[in-house]
Scaffold this motif. Structure first.
Motif, PDB file in Angstrom:
ATOM      1  N   GLY A 143       0.835  -1.197   0.000  1.00 30.70           N
ATOM      2  CA  GLY A 143       0.000   0.000   0.000  1.00 30.70           C
ATOM      3  C   GLY A 143       0.865   1.240   0.000  1.00 30.70           C
ATOM      4  N   PRO A 144       0.274   2.399  -0.271  1.00 37.31           N
ATOM      5  CA  PRO A 144       1.055   3.635  -0.263  1.00 37.31           C
ATOM      6  C   PRO A 144       1.353   4.057   1.172  1.00 37.31           C
ATOM      7  CG  PRO A 144      -1.240   4.138  -0.646  1.00 37.31           C
ATOM      8  CD  PRO A 144      -1.143   2.646  -0.554  1.00 37.31           C
ATOM      9  N   SER A 145       2.168   5.091   1.352  1.00 38.05           N
ATOM     10  CA  SER A 145       2.483   5.501   2.721  1.00 38.05           C
ATOM     11  C   SER A 145       1.200   6.004   3.387  1.00 38.05           C
ATOM     12  CB  SER A 145       3.565   6.571   2.728  1.00 38.05           C
ATOM     13  OG  SER A 145       3.154   7.662   1.969  1.00 38.05           O
ATOM     14  N   GLY A 146       1.063   5.662   4.663  1.00 36.02           N
ATOM     15  CA  GLY A 146      -0.124   6.076   5.400  1.00 36.02           C
ATOM     16  C   GLY A 146      -1.288   5.119   5.259  1.00 36.02           C
ATOM     17  N   CYS A 147      -1.067   3.952   4.626  1.00 40.23           N
ATOM     18  CA  CYS A 147      -2.186   3.024   4.433  1.00 40.23           C
ATOM     19  C   CYS A 147      -2.345   2.104   5.625  1.00 40.23           C
ATOM     20  CB  CYS A 147      -1.998   2.204   3.169  1.00 40.23           C
ATOM     21  SG  CYS A 147      -0.733   0.936   3.339  1.00 40.23           S
ATOM     22  N   GLY A 148      -1.399   2.138   6.554  1.00 40.16           N
ATOM     23  CA  GLY A 148      -1.523   1.311   7.747  1.00 40.16           C
ATOM     24  C   GLY A 148      -0.665   0.059   7.732  1.00 40.16           C
ATOM     25  N   LYS A 149       0.142  -0.103   6.687  1.00 43.81           N
ATOM     26  CA  LYS A 149       0.910  -1.345   6.590  1.00 43.81           C
ATOM     27  C   LYS A 149       2.017  -1.412   7.642  1.00 43.81           C
ATOM     28  CE  LYS A 149       3.808   0.334   2.753  1.00 43.81           C
ATOM     29  NZ  LYS A 149       3.534   1.797   2.922  1.00 43.81           N
ATOM     30  N   SER A 150       2.687  -0.290   7.885  1.00 47.94           N
ATOM     31  CA  SER A 150       3.731  -0.297   8.923  1.00 47.94           C
ATOM     32  C   SER A 150       3.114  -0.411  10.305  1.00 47.94           C
ATOM     33  CB  SER A 150       4.586   0.967   8.832  1.00 47.94           C
ATOM     34  OG  SER A 150       5.382   0.921   7.682  1.00 47.94           O
ATOM     35  N   VAL A 208      -3.451  -6.036   0.138  1.00 49.03           N
ATOM     36  CA  VAL A 208      -3.418  -4.639  -0.286  1.00 49.03           C
ATOM     37  C   VAL A 208      -4.236  -3.811   0.696  1.00 49.03           C
ATOM     38  CG1 VAL A 208      -3.901  -3.020  -2.156  1.00 49.03           C
ATOM     39  CG2 VAL A 208      -3.188  -5.354  -2.679  1.00 49.03           C
ATOM     40  N   LEU A 209      -3.616  -2.766   1.207  1.00 50.38           N
ATOM     41  CA  LEU A 209      -4.255  -1.930   2.220  1.00 50.38           C
ATOM     42  C   LEU A 209      -4.479  -0.527   1.679  1.00 50.38           C
ATOM     43  CD1 LEU A 209      -2.037  -2.954   5.224  1.00 50.38           C
ATOM     44  CD2 LEU A 209      -4.499  -3.245   5.157  1.00 50.38           C
ATOM     45  N   ARG A 210      -5.547   0.067   2.175  1.00 46.42           N
ATOM     46  CA  ARG A 210      -5.793   1.465   1.848  1.00 46.42           C
ATOM     47  C   ARG A 210      -6.514   2.105   3.021  1.00 46.42           C
ATOM     48  NH1 ARG A 210     -10.456   3.691  -2.127  1.00 46.42           N
ATOM     49  NH2 ARG A 210      -9.690   5.807  -2.351  1.00 46.42           N
ATOM     50  N   ASP A 211      -6.019   3.240   3.473  1.00 48.50           N
ATOM     51  CA  ASP A 211      -6.601   3.947   4.612  1.00 48.50           C
ATOM     52  C   ASP A 211      -6.883   3.015   5.789  1.00 48.50           C
ATOM     53  OD1 ASP A 211      -6.482   6.209   3.121  1.00 48.50           O
ATOM     54  OD2 ASP A 211      -8.555   6.092   2.433  1.00 48.50           O
ATOM     55  N   GLY A 212      -5.957   2.113   6.056  1.00 50.22           N
ATOM     56  CA  GLY A 212      -6.095   1.237   7.211  1.00 50.22           C
ATOM     57  C   GLY A 212      -7.026   0.068   7.013  1.00 50.22           C
ATOM     58  N   ARG A 213      -7.566  -0.100   5.796  1.00 53.07           N
ATOM     59  CA  ARG A 213      -8.477  -1.222   5.565  1.00 53.07           C
ATOM     60  C   ARG A 213      -7.944  -2.131   4.470  1.00 53.07           C
ATOM     61  NH1 ARG A 213     -13.360  -1.193   7.492  1.00 53.07           N
ATOM     62  NH2 ARG A 213     -13.876   0.505   8.890  1.00 53.07           N
ATOM     63  N   VAL A 214      -8.256  -3.420   4.635  1.00 49.41           N
ATOM     64  CA  VAL A 214      -7.819  -4.390   3.637  1.00 49.41           C
ATOM     65  C   VAL A 214      -8.683  -4.235   2.382  1.00 49.41           C
ATOM     66  CG1 VAL A 214      -7.666  -6.843   3.098  1.00 49.41           C
ATOM     67  CG2 VAL A 214      -7.038  -6.026   5.367  1.00 49.41           C
TER      68      VAL A 214
END
Lengths: 305, 380
Positions: free
Chosen positions: B42-49, B212-218
């Protein structure tokens, strides 16, 4: 770069500039003038004075041109002040550095009211020594609030002697020296990459092991530097030794002795000698600490090594 | 030999983390099987880290639980979990030599000296750094430091290895080499790995499964080819190399295919999800699937025209950007260079054109967000 033998086609100005010589060096001039005028000259003059002992000193201690030094080492009243100063400066510096470490570690975390706590800890740095001494006398003196409270609460039978002695000066040195040490150590600590701590955690290190094996070794050079600075500050203690100390007894520090020679005995030469010896002793301690520091790791403390 | 501590499965149940009321990660459900390589993409800020730090125990969870073979591990402090972690910044101890960095975790476990030495030697050999064993991290290159970080994590035979964008600080060539290296280590050691990245190529080439994550959601979980061939939403498609993603309006829907209006032209494509006539949609086409043709050779009625604006040389192929009359840039690959400024016709097979609903999750769709016509929706 020009190979030896082949002639550079660059102008002299360019070649000098490449070695860092250009007009901007003139900016150093005001500072250099001040240093020469206000430090180098008076300092050399002072050193010169120490080799011109007064007739009185020469007669009493002998030693020709070195009479001042003979007097310094032979007169117990003067020489004992070295130990007295050390007994104040060393523990004070050590305490300031060691007490700052846990405080700085805790204040590295984020929590509510952190700014307030930091401000309160740093505030005393803005108070002068005289103000601190005044406050101490009012607060901890025989008739001070503290003693009155303790007496009336029945905790003590007679007032505690907290000022006009060794304790008073020690308090003053800690009040003025701690914020300084704390600020320095905080900034050294913030230079250590927090991901190192996280890495040590994932490798199974508990908090003590993380401190002992990671933080402390990386912080040690900073501790050494902070110790040197607070030690030098404490070693030249003068106002508090006089105001909240016992100027002719327990806290007869070197600067007081130098002042006595100069102010009461009108012996500039002896005063200069004592002042010079102060410098020599400080340098000795600084050199020892730097020697220890040179054995430590001093490289980058960032994450990329 | 370094082998992994075995476990059967690691289960994340409804894992979430919020910072001051802001959800950085929510509702993450995932079961990791032993030996699997999972990539969080996911992009930065998507919650993956955030997800990775929650797994490592460096961040406490605010919701959900993490179970390892049925035992809860999210309540354990980081130092008790026994997971290995590789940090983006490497986080090597700068004051310790390579050897002592690698030995650190073993020493924390109070293993006998001889065993520590033996395992450190093996781990250093595994990442081929034997001649650098006595050096400090500062004396090594970025790639070497990263290998030390990997050795330091795997020497503990962790049940799970967590990697936080380990290659993002390396230059392009080194990144490729290290990617192969990580794949090799994973295959030979069988270490269960959770790998965080924003690079789809890295994720596709390394992972057994992608999240794949986006805005903290799968958004989607699946194998690389499943995601590559059948992205569930335009957002996932965007990550899977569908460089042309155009806003469109659905004109008609028939048996899995939809015709949409895109900037004045009509395109037919395969529907993914649910769309109805009048809906706003997104059309996704890979650069490889767009081709320059003569006006008569258009396939499936899909015809786009535009002016060639940029041609980049990419070796065997050329990357061409074509500007459509409405200003949209279309990206494609071409075997030979069209002249810059020329007007060209582009086409793509309907099977290779994907039509996604504008909003991938019905639950997230705000009512009346320009979809007034969808009231008379014709579901397919």
């Amino acid at each position: 770069m020009t190979a030896v033998g082949s002639r550079s086609t660059a102008s002299l100005r360019h070649r000098l500039a490449e070695r860092g010589v250009d007009v901007s060096l003139l900016f150093l001039l005001p500072a250099l003038l001040l240093i020469v005028g206000l430090f180098v000259y008076p300092f050399s003059y002072g050193i010169g004075l120490t080799f011109q002992p007064s007739a009185l000193v020469q007669e009493r201690w002998g030693g020709g041109v070195l009479a001042n030094y003979v007097a310094f080492f032979s007169d117990p009243f003067v020489f004992d002040s070295v130990g007295i100063t050390m007994r104040l400066a060393l523990p004070a510096a050590l305490f300031n550095v060691l007490a700052s470490v846990p405080v700085a570690l805790v204040l590295r975390r984020k929590f509510r009211g952190k700014r307030l706590v930091t401000s309160i800890l740093v505030l005393p740095i803005t108070l002068g020594t005289v103000l601190t001494a005044q406050g101490l006398l009012i607060f901890a003196g025989r008739q001070g609030w503290l003693n009155r409270f303790l007496l009336e609460a029945g905790i003590v039978d007679e007032p505690l002697r907290l000022v006009n002695n060794y304790t008073g000066v020690m308090f003053s040195l800690i009040i003025t020296g701690f914020p300084f040490a704390f600020l320095l150590i905080s900034s050294y600590l913030s230079g250590i990459d927090p991901s190192l701590d996280a890495a040590a955690r994932t490798l199974g290190a508990g908090w003590w092991q993380r401190f002992r094996r990671v933080t402390l070794p990386l912080l040690a050079p900073g501790l050494a530097t902070t110790f040197i600075l607070t030690f030098v500050l404490a070693f030249s203690v003068f106002p508090s030794a006089r105001l909240v100390g016992d100027a002719m007894g327990e806290t007869r520090v070197m600067s007081l002795m130098a002042f006595r020679a100069f102010g009461e005995q009108n012996d500039y030469q002896m005063a200069s000698t004592i002042a010079l010896m102060m410098g020599v002793i400080e340098l000795g301690v600084v050199a020892l600490v730097l020697l220890w520091r040179s054995l430590l790791y001093k490289g980058s403390t960032g994450g990329k090594g | 030999m370094i082998t992994a501590d075995r476990f059967e499965s690691l289960e994340l149940r409804n894992v979430g983390r919020s910072f001051g009321g802001q959800d950085a990660l929510s509702g993450l459900d995932l079961t990791v099987r032993a030996g699997e390589f999972i990539a969080l993409l996911g992009p930065s800020g998507c919650g993956k880290s955030t997800a990775l730090n929650c797994l490592a125990g460096l961040l406490p969870l605010t919701h959900g639980e993490i179970l390892m073979d049925g035992r809860r591990v999210d309540t354990l402090p980081s130092e008790k979990r026994g997971f290995g972690m590789v940090f983006q910044s490497y986080a090597l101890f700068p004051h310790l030599t390579v050897e002592r960095n690698v030995a650190f975790g073993l020493q924390m476990r109070r293993l006998p000296r001889a065993e520590v030495a033996q395992r450190v030697r093996e781990a250093i050999a595994l990442v081929k750094l034997e001649e650098h064993a006595k050096k400090l991290p500062g004396q090594l290159s970025g790639g070497q430091q990263q290998r030390v970080a990997i050795a330091r994590a795997v020497v503990l035979r962790p049940s799970l290895v967590l990697m936080d964008e380990p290659l993002s600080n390396l230059d392009a060539k080194l990144r490729l080499d290290m990617r192969t290296e990580i794949r090799r280590l994973h295959q030979s050691l069988g270490l269960t790995t959770v790998y965080v990245t924003h690079d789809q190529e890295e994720a596709l080439s390394l992972a057994d499964r992608l999240v794949v994550l986006r805005d903290g959601r799968v958004q989607q979980v699946g194998t690389p080819d499943a995601l590559y061939e059948a992205p569930a939403s335009w957002y996932v498609a965007d990550f899977m190399g569908y460089r042309n993603i155009l806003p469109a309006e659905v004109v008609s829907v028939t048996a899995g295919e939809a015709t949409v209006a895109v900037g004045g032209v009509r395109l037919t494509g395969r529907v993914v999800g649910t769309v109805a006539a009048g809906d706003r949609a997104r059309v996704a086409v890979r650069p490889d699937d767009l081709s320059v043709v003569e006006a008569g050779d258009v396939v499936d009625g899909n015809s786009l025209t535009g002016t060639v604006s940029v041609v980049e040389y990419h070796g065997r192929e050329l990357a061409v950007s074509v500007q459509a009359p409405d200003g949209t840039l279309l990206h494609l690959r071409a075997p030979k260079a069209p002249a810059v400024g020329a007007t060209v016709t582009l086409t793509a097979r309907a099977q290779r054109v994907l039509v996604f609903p504008e909003s991938p999750e019905p639950a997230l769709a705000t009512t009346g967000a320009g979809t007034g016509a969808s009231e008379q929706a014709v579901a397919i």
